[in-house]
Scaffold this active site. Structure first.
Site, short mmCIF file in Angstrom:
data_model
loop_
_atom_site.label_atom_id
_atom_site.label_comp_id
_atom_site.label_asym_id
_atom_site.label_seq_id
_atom_site.Cartn_x
_atom_site.Cartn_y
_atom_site.Cartn_z
NE ARG A 115 -3.67 -2.12 2.74
CZ ARG A 115 -3.45 -3.23 3.42
NH1 ARG A 115 -2.28 -3.40 4.04
NH2 ARG A 115 -4.38 -4.16 3.51
CE LYS B 237 -7.46 0.32 4.80
NZ LYS B 237 -7.96 0.28 3.40
CG HIS C 283 -5.67 1.77 -4.19
ND1 HIS C 283 -5.05 1.42 -3.01
CD2 HIS C 283 -6.78 0.99 -4.27
CE1 HIS C 283 -5.75 0.48 -2.40
NE2 HIS C 283 -6.79 0.19 -3.14
NE ARG D 165 -3.65 -3.39 -1.16
CZ ARG D 165 -3.02 -4.30 -0.43
NH1 ARG D 165 -1.74 -4.57 -0.68
NH2 ARG D 165 -3.64 -4.95 0.53
CG HIS E 47 -6.01 -8.05 0.09
ND1 HIS E 47 -5.06 -8.32 -0.87
CD2 HIS E 47 -6.50 -6.82 -0.20
CE1 HIS E 47 -4.99 -7.31 -1.73
NE2 HIS E 47 -5.85 -6.38 -1.33
CE1 TYR F 46 -6.75 -3.16 -3.84
CE2 TYR F 46 -8.48 -4.26 -2.60
CZ TYR F 46 -7.74 -3.14 -2.88
OH TYR F 46 -7.99 -1.97 -2.19
#
Length: 235
Positions: free
Chosen positions: A101, A124, A193, A196, A219, A228
């Site tokens: 990220r 995150k 982004h 990713r 994830h 994704y």
């Protein structure tokens, strides 16, 4: 207080956030957190209240974004990034090769970068993660060691939380804008982004199963991971 919140209040709050353009996931996460507080208050603290979040429909998720980057597009993109701030091309290359990220890349420290993996002490999801390095990713790391000057604070790009420009670092918005300018110059419709998505899809073939892939990409659930993973139908 817990006793004064009603379902209609939460529903109105969700509508207001949606009107502001907030992502469905962001809104749902906030409501789910509030619901968890109520469940704890009822089960552990003895509150005699009803959970106002129960039964409230969450915002409908947006259609998953699909992102692809051909070898020629990647070359044009990296060339354009090389014309921007010195950190831009390296951030982009790391993102393409590791699926990390933006926030994780901005906070990289040399002490956490090894020849086999990159250790992320804080992510995150409030957990640590080790990101394995492919041969291509290792090449990026080795090139960075030769080109980028070593900083006394240990950060690769500078302190991401410092407001002093001399401390280096750059905000998430600065990274997004610099990348957007480079993508526009390269005539490619892609956001930072989106990289990713690109990296997750490419890394999938190097893992034995989705659990290993999710451990690499960070994830938290397979449903999110699926958003994704954007394979080309021709594959």
């Amino acid at each position: 207080s817990l006793l004064s919140i009603e379902s209609v209040t939460i529903a109105e709050w969700m509508e207001a956030r949606t009107a502001e353009g907030k992502a469905p996931t962001t809104i749902s996460n906030a409501v789910n957190l509030l619901s968890a507080v109520y469940k704890t208050a009822i089960a552990k603290w003895g509150y005699r209240v009803a959970n106002p979040c129960t039964g409230l429909p969450r915002p409908r998720q947006r259609t998953p974004r699909s992102a692809h980057l051909t070898p020629k597009e990647q070359t044009r993109l990296l060339d354009a990034c090389a014309e921007g701030p010195i950190w831009l091309v390296w951030c982009t290359r790391i993102a393409i090769e590791t699926a990390m990220r933006a926030g994780e890349i901005r906070r990289l420290r040399w002490e956490h970068v090894h020849n086999t993996h990159i250790h992320l002490p804080n992510t995150k999801n409030d957990t640590s993660r080790d990101v394995p390095l492919t041969s291509a990713a290792l090449s990026v790391v080795q090139a960075m060691r030769k080109v980028l000057p070593r900083r006394l604070d240990g950060y690769i790009f500078g302190d991401p939380d410092s407001k002093n420009i001399r401390a280096g670092g750059f905000t998430k918005d600065a990274l997004s804008q610099a990348f957007r300018d480079a993508a526009r110059k390269a005539e490619i419709s892609v956001t930072f982004h989106d990289l990713r998505h690109v990296a997750t899809t490419r890394l999938a073939s190097l893992h034995d199963n989705v659990l290993e892939l999710s451990a690499t990409t960070g994830h938290k659930t397979l449903n999110i991971l699926k958003r994704y993973y954007n394979p080309d139908p021709t594959e």
